[in-house]
Design a protein around this motif. Structure first.
Motif, mmCIF file in Angstrom:
data_model
loop_
_atom_site.group_PDB
_atom_site.id
_atom_site.type_symbol
_atom_site.label_atom_id
_atom_site.label_comp_id
_atom_site.label_asym_id
_atom_site.label_seq_id
_atom_site.Cartn_x
_atom_site.Cartn_y
_atom_site.Cartn_z
ATOM 1 N N ALA A 93 8.320 10.789 -1.703
ATOM 2 C CA ALA A 93 9.703 10.711 -2.182
ATOM 3 C C ALA A 93 10.397 9.476 -1.609
ATOM 4 C CB ALA A 93 10.460 11.981 -1.779
ATOM 5 N N GLU A 94 9.932 9.034 -0.442
ATOM 6 C CA GLU A 94 10.586 7.915 0.263
ATOM 7 C C GLU A 94 9.862 6.592 0.087
ATOM 8 O OE1 GLU A 94 12.864 7.740 3.244
ATOM 9 O OE2 GLU A 94 13.802 9.532 2.412
ATOM 10 N N TRP A 95 8.520 6.671 0.005
ATOM 11 C CA TRP A 95 7.683 5.465 0.067
ATOM 12 C C TRP A 95 6.973 5.209 -1.243
ATOM 13 C CZ3 TRP A 95 7.446 2.254 4.324
ATOM 14 C CH2 TRP A 95 8.044 2.736 5.497
ATOM 15 N N THR A 96 6.643 3.952 -1.472
ATOM 16 C CA THR A 96 5.815 3.610 -2.624
ATOM 17 C C THR A 96 4.813 2.541 -2.197
ATOM 18 O OG1 THR A 96 5.844 2.967 -4.955
ATOM 19 C CG2 THR A 96 7.382 1.803 -3.519
ATOM 20 N N SER A 97 3.732 2.425 -2.954
ATOM 21 C CA SER A 97 2.800 1.321 -2.690
ATOM 22 C C SER A 97 2.722 0.490 -3.961
ATOM 23 C CB SER A 97 1.432 1.851 -2.275
ATOM 24 O OG SER A 97 0.825 2.531 -3.335
ATOM 25 N N VAL A 98 2.774 -0.808 -3.781
ATOM 26 C CA VAL A 98 2.769 -1.722 -4.908
ATOM 27 C C VAL A 98 1.532 -2.605 -4.780
ATOM 28 C CG1 VAL A 98 4.123 -3.406 -6.199
ATOM 29 C CG2 VAL A 98 5.294 -1.725 -4.750
ATOM 30 N N LEU A 99 0.719 -2.640 -5.830
ATOM 31 C CA LEU A 99 -0.521 -3.428 -5.806
ATOM 32 C C LEU A 99 -0.288 -4.752 -6.498
ATOM 33 C CD1 LEU A 99 -2.797 -0.554 -7.126
ATOM 34 C CD2 LEU A 99 -2.657 -1.356 -4.760
ATOM 35 N N LEU A 100 -0.881 -5.806 -5.975
ATOM 36 C CA LEU A 100 -0.870 -7.050 -6.730
ATOM 37 C C LEU A 100 -2.099 -7.882 -6.410
ATOM 38 C CD1 LEU A 100 2.126 -9.370 -5.641
ATOM 39 C CD2 LEU A 100 1.374 -7.449 -4.320
ATOM 40 N N GLY A 101 -2.423 -8.776 -7.328
ATOM 41 C CA GLY A 101 -3.596 -9.615 -7.144
ATOM 42 C C GLY A 101 -3.293 -10.731 -6.157
ATOM 43 N N GLY A 102 -4.232 -11.026 -5.276
ATOM 44 C CA GLY A 102 -4.050 -12.112 -4.315
ATOM 45 C C GLY A 102 -4.598 -11.739 -2.949
ATOM 46 N N SER A 103 -4.590 -12.677 -2.041
ATOM 47 C CA SER A 103 -5.058 -12.415 -0.674
ATOM 48 C C SER A 103 -3.918 -11.797 0.137
ATOM 49 C CB SER A 103 -5.548 -13.709 -0.021
ATOM 50 O OG SER A 103 -4.450 -14.457 0.457
ATOM 51 N N GLY A 104 -4.160 -11.515 1.401
ATOM 52 C CA GLY A 104 -3.143 -10.907 2.256
ATOM 53 C C GLY A 104 -1.841 -11.690 2.272
ATOM 54 N N THR A 105 -1.950 -13.002 2.213
ATOM 55 C CA THR A 105 -0.743 -13.835 2.239
ATOM 56 C C THR A 105 0.133 -13.588 1.002
ATOM 57 O OG1 THR A 105 -1.979 -15.479 3.494
ATOM 58 C CG2 THR A 105 0.079 -16.222 2.504
ATOM 59 N N THR A 106 -0.484 -13.255 -0.119
ATOM 60 C CA THR A 106 0.294 -12.928 -1.322
ATOM 61 C C THR A 106 1.178 -11.712 -1.044
ATOM 62 O OG1 THR A 106 -1.670 -13.572 -2.571
ATOM 63 C CG2 THR A 106 0.140 -12.586 -3.822
ATOM 64 N N ALA A 107 0.580 -10.693 -0.416
ATOM 65 C CA ALA A 107 1.355 -9.489 -0.104
ATOM 66 C C ALA A 107 2.499 -9.824 0.851
ATOM 67 C CB ALA A 107 0.455 -8.422 0.504
ATOM 68 N N LEU A 108 2.178 -10.674 1.830
ATOM 69 C CA LEU A 108 3.186 -11.053 2.824
ATOM 70 C C LEU A 108 4.341 -11.816 2.155
ATOM 71 C CD1 LEU A 108 3.500 -10.986 5.906
ATOM 72 C CD2 LEU A 108 2.346 -13.200 5.991
#
Ligand SMILES: *Cc1c(COP(=O)(O)O)cnc(C)c1O
Length: 359
Positions: A53-68
């Motif tokens: 209810a509080e958290w979500t996870s969002v996926l995207l293409g790329g290396s760790g730096t993309t997520a950062l």
């Protein structure tokens, strides 16, 4: 014999994960893909028992730096004032990202070998100038596990939101999801989760998505777009399909093996065995062992052997290690014990260390 990767990601894969990545072709606009996407997103929250209810996870293409970069550029509102804690390459990368995106920030600089100076951080937060703090959880430059629980407490005290680079800790170290100050963590599939490179993720509070930067600072990396589409069984751009197929299998294995706590214990045991063996050959750790994450330890290069001799000797025997970064390259080397490393691999590694290091 398969090569064993002792670098901090990508990791040696299990046979089942390697197969899952290429087993079947899958169109990313078909229901089978969206079922996979939903399963992976939910699975990521389940690893740390995050409340859906509080958290979500969002996926995207790329290396760790993309997520950062996606985390920082999307989740820091336009009027954010960021305090960045730097004690290595990755902390400095946070500042670089903030700078590129025109985010107002100040860095608390440290020497790369140093632990966070909490007195300085607290004094800066006490000025009331900062809305957010960003830091690295496991600083892979040295293997240091930064005390992010303490940082989260300071953020609570001073009303700041905390964003963490958990790229090399997610899946193997405790992360302060319970702290009301903690709003987002950036992670990748190909480190402690044992998936393949090319897929990364941001685990964040839904409230952070709602308060994201408007107008967006980026097209591809704007998390509200990915999250909205993924919530609607869709995707804004071509996703890392094979990365999801592999991660789905890798997370199944993580759960079967006992979750992040069991992985933590396993990594620690392997890392301590390597450190114990090297100590017998006179090779010292760069930090007090209690300061290391379970993921990676750094070692002082011995006077009588070059990095190249050590690296090539181990590689010849099937093991890939990692040099020190930039200014630390002349002083140290690093060994990570992430990935699908079996008991047999470990016995072979100890024999290889003997061959390369024994006097
Ligand atoms: C590996 C790593 C990253 C991301 O590096 P990429 O090369 O972009 O995958 C970021 N932060 C830390 C602490 C890391 O260890």
């Amino acid at each position: 014999m398969r090569p064993i990767l002792l670098n901090p990601g990508p990791v040696s894969l299990s046979e089942a994960v390697r197969k899952a990545a290429v087993n079947s072709d899958l169109c990313h606009r078909e229901p089978e893909f969206f079922a996979l996407q939903d399963r992976v997103r939910a699975g990521l929250l389940d690893i740390y028992a995050c409340d859906r209810a509080e958290w979500t996870s969002v996926l995207l293409g790329g290396s760790g730096t993309t997520a950062l970069e996606a985390m920082l550029s999307s989740l820091l509102p336009r009027d954010a004032r960021l305090l960045v804690v730097e004690n290595g390459v990755y902390g400095e990368r946070i500042s670089r990202i903030a700078d590129i995106h025109g985010i107002e920030f100040q860095a608390v600089e440290h020497q790369w070998m140093d632990a966070i100076d909490f007195d300085r951080v607290a004094a800066l937060l006490a000025t009331g100038q900062f809305t957010h703090v960003a830091a690295v959880h496991h600083e892979t430059t040295t293997g240091r596990l930064n005390d992010v629980s303490r940082l989260a407490e300071l953020c609570v005290e001073h009303g700041a939101g905390l964003l963490l680079d958990t790229v090399s800790s997610f899946g193997a170290e405790a992360i302060p999801f319970d702290s009301p100050a903690f709003i987002a963590g950036a992670a990748t599939a190909n480190k402690c989760l044992h998936g393949i490179p090319g897929l990364c993720m941001v685990i964040c509070r839904k409230s952070a998505i709602e308060q994201a930067a408007e107008p967006p600072r980026s097209l591809y990396m704007h998390l509200p777009l990915w999250s909205e589409k993924q919530d609607q069984a869709s995707t804004p751009f071509t996703p890392a399909v094979n990365g999801l197929q592999a991660l789905d299998q890798a997370m199944k294995e993580l759960a079967e093996q006992g979750g992040w706590q069991a992985r933590h214990a396993r990594y620690r045991k392997l890392a301590d065995r390597v450190a114990g063996a090297l100590q017998r050959y006179g090779v010292e750790t760069m930090l007090d062992p209690a300061e290391f994450s379970c993921v990676l330890y750094s070692y002082r290069l011995p006077a009588n052997r070059s990095y190249k001799t050590i690296h090539d000797g181990l590689k010849q025997r099937g093991f890939v290690i990692y040099a020190g970064q930039d200014k630390l390259a002349a002083e140290m080397f690093r060994i990570s014990t992430m990935g699908d490393i079996t008991h047999y691999d470990m016995e072979r590694l100890l024999a290889a260390l003997y061959a390369v290091f024994a006097p």
